[in-house]
Design a protein around this motif. Sequence first.
Motif, PDB file in Angstrom:
ATOM      1  N   ARG A 147      54.751  34.859  44.498  1.00 48.28           N
ATOM      2  CA  ARG A 147      54.660  36.290  43.899  1.00 48.28           C
ATOM      3  C   ARG A 147      54.138  36.652  42.584  1.00 48.28           C
ATOM      4  N   ARG A 148      52.813  36.323  42.522  1.00 46.18           N
ATOM      5  CA  ARG A 148      52.258  36.546  41.180  1.00 46.18           C
ATOM      6  C   ARG A 148      51.712  37.793  41.081  1.00 46.18           C
ATOM      7  N   SER A 149      51.214  38.207  39.888  1.00 50.50           N
ATOM      8  CA  SER A 149      50.991  39.594  39.211  1.00 50.50           C
ATOM      9  C   SER A 149      49.274  39.730  39.903  1.00 50.50           C
ATOM     10  N   SER A 150      48.900  40.952  39.846  1.00 52.71           N
ATOM     11  CA  SER A 150      47.462  41.182  40.273  1.00 52.71           C
ATOM     12  C   SER A 150      46.268  40.736  39.201  1.00 52.71           C
ATOM     13  N   SER A 151      46.955  40.749  37.942  1.00 49.14           N
ATOM     14  CA  SER A 151      45.940  40.028  36.942  1.00 49.14           C
ATOM     15  C   SER A 151      45.980  38.619  37.295  1.00 49.14           C
ATOM     16  N   THR A 152      46.907  37.938  37.544  1.00 46.31           N
ATOM     17  CA  THR A 152      46.955  36.353  37.724  1.00 46.31           C
ATOM     18  C   THR A 152      45.914  36.146  38.961  1.00 46.31           C
ATOM     19  N   LEU A 153      45.944  36.942  39.899  1.00 43.88           N
ATOM     20  CA  LEU A 153      45.201  36.917  41.149  1.00 43.88           C
ATOM     21  C   LEU A 153      43.480  36.906  40.831  1.00 43.88           C
ATOM     22  N   VAL A 154      43.370  37.901  39.692  1.00 42.87           N
ATOM     23  CA  VAL A 154      41.931  38.245  39.332  1.00 42.87           C
ATOM     24  C   VAL A 154      41.493  37.092  38.622  1.00 42.87           C
ATOM     25  N   VAL A 155      42.314  36.424  37.791  1.00 42.66           N
ATOM     26  CA  VAL A 155      41.939  35.229  37.020  1.00 42.66           C
ATOM     27  C   VAL A 155      41.544  34.055  38.095  1.00 42.66           C
ATOM     28  N   ALA A 156      42.416  33.796  39.053  1.00 38.07           N
ATOM     29  CA  ALA A 156      42.329  32.821  39.987  1.00 38.07           C
ATOM     30  C   ALA A 156      41.063  33.118  40.751  1.00 38.07           C
ATOM     31  N   THR A 157      40.493  33.966  41.011  1.00 38.04           N
ATOM     32  CA  THR A 157      39.370  34.441  41.895  1.00 38.04           C
ATOM     33  C   THR A 157      38.389  34.114  41.103  1.00 38.04           C
ATOM     34  N   ALA A 158      38.460  34.497  39.838  1.00 31.81           N
ATOM     35  CA  ALA A 158      37.008  34.422  38.777  1.00 31.81           C
ATOM     36  C   ALA A 158      37.179  32.765  38.774  1.00 31.81           C
ATOM     37  N   ALA A 159      38.060  31.960  38.603  1.00 32.58           N
ATOM     38  CA  ALA A 159      37.883  30.638  38.373  1.00 32.58           C
ATOM     39  C   ALA A 159      37.379  29.964  39.779  1.00 32.58           C
ATOM     40  N   LEU A 160      37.863  30.527  40.833  1.00 31.49           N
ATOM     41  CA  LEU A 160      37.264  29.753  41.978  1.00 31.49           C
ATOM     42  C   LEU A 160      35.718  30.296  42.196  1.00 31.49           C
ATOM     43  N   ARG A 161      35.280  31.514  41.750  1.00 31.32           N
ATOM     44  CA  ARG A 161      34.067  31.841  42.100  1.00 31.32           C
ATOM     45  C   ARG A 161      33.419  30.950  40.963  1.00 31.32           C
ATOM     46  N   PHE A 162      33.510  30.629  39.848  1.00 25.52           N
ATOM     47  CA  PHE A 162      32.949  29.759  38.727  1.00 25.52           C
ATOM     48  C   PHE A 162      32.909  28.498  39.302  1.00 25.52           C
ATOM     49  N   LEU A 163      33.900  27.948  39.707  1.00 25.96           N
ATOM     50  CA  LEU A 163      33.775  26.732  40.400  1.00 25.96           C
ATOM     51  C   LEU A 163      32.774  26.383  41.392  1.00 25.96           C
ATOM     52  N   HIS A 164      32.731  27.249  42.134  1.00 26.13           N
ATOM     53  CA  HIS A 164      31.640  27.108  43.464  1.00 26.13           C
ATOM     54  C   HIS A 164      30.380  27.451  42.999  1.00 26.13           C
ATOM     55  N   HIS A 165      30.293  28.460  42.186  1.00 28.11           N
ATOM     56  CA  HIS A 165      28.766  28.753  41.974  1.00 28.11           C
ATOM     57  C   HIS A 165      28.043  28.072  40.892  1.00 28.11           C
ATOM     58  N   VAL A 166      28.797  28.016  39.622  1.00 26.68           N
ATOM     59  CA  VAL A 166      28.334  26.936  38.590  1.00 26.68           C
ATOM     60  C   VAL A 166      28.600  25.645  38.701  1.00 26.68           C
ATOM     61  N   THR A 167      29.800  25.196  38.941  1.00 26.26           N
ATOM     62  CA  THR A 167      30.090  23.867  38.826  1.00 26.26           C
ATOM     63  C   THR A 167      29.592  23.065  40.062  1.00 26.26           C
ATOM     64  N   LEU A 168      30.003  23.345  41.071  1.00 28.62           N
ATOM     65  CA  LEU A 168      29.658  22.763  42.499  1.00 28.62           C
ATOM     66  C   LEU A 168      28.178  23.335  42.994  1.00 28.62           C
ATOM     67  N   LYS A 169      27.649  24.515  42.398  1.00 25.83           N
ATOM     68  CA  LYS A 169      26.345  24.866  42.840  1.00 25.83           C
ATOM     69  C   LYS A 169      26.398  25.026  44.460  1.00 25.83           C
ATOM     70  N   ARG A 170      27.423  25.630  44.770  1.00 26.25           N
ATOM     71  CA  ARG A 170      27.278  25.776  46.177  1.00 26.25           C
ATOM     72  C   ARG A 170      27.478  27.498  46.519  1.00 26.25           C
ATOM     73  N   GLU A 171      27.179  27.628  47.582  1.00 26.40           N
ATOM     74  CA  GLU A 171      27.321  29.084  48.279  1.00 26.40           C
ATOM     75  C   GLU A 171      28.466  29.211  48.966  1.00 26.40           C
ATOM     76  N   TRP A 172      29.440  30.016  48.286  1.00 28.05           N
ATOM     77  CA  TRP A 172      30.751  30.220  49.176  1.00 28.05           C
ATOM     78  C   TRP A 172      31.133  31.669  48.559  1.00 28.05           C
ATOM     79  N   SER A 173      31.606  32.354  49.939  1.00 29.39           N
ATOM     80  CA  SER A 173      31.752  33.789  50.052  1.00 29.39           C
ATOM     81  C   SER A 173      33.118  34.058  49.137  1.00 29.39           C
TER      82      SER A 173
END
Length: 75
Positions: A8-34
């Motif tokens: 039951r997290r807030s919407s701002s927490t979900l935005v941060v989690a989504t940004a972290a996942l996007r950074f992990l996959h695109h920058v760190t892992l250099k993988r394409e993930w939708s």
Amino acid sequence: MHLTEVQRRSSSTLVVATAALRFLHHVTLKREWSVEELTIARTPRKLPVILSQDEITRFLEAIRSVKHRTVLIAA
């Protein structure tokens, strides 16, 4: 889903989690993930409280200082 339904997290927490996942996959892992397929939590917009004409009049009359009342009326 887990963050919203179980934890039951807030919407701002979900935005941060989504940004972290996007950074992990695109920058760190250099993988394409939708990450774009994830729904972004939107913060519900709330309408501001608007005072009635009577409430504004009573508010201004409650101000004792003529100088302060004048500043608020002129604004």
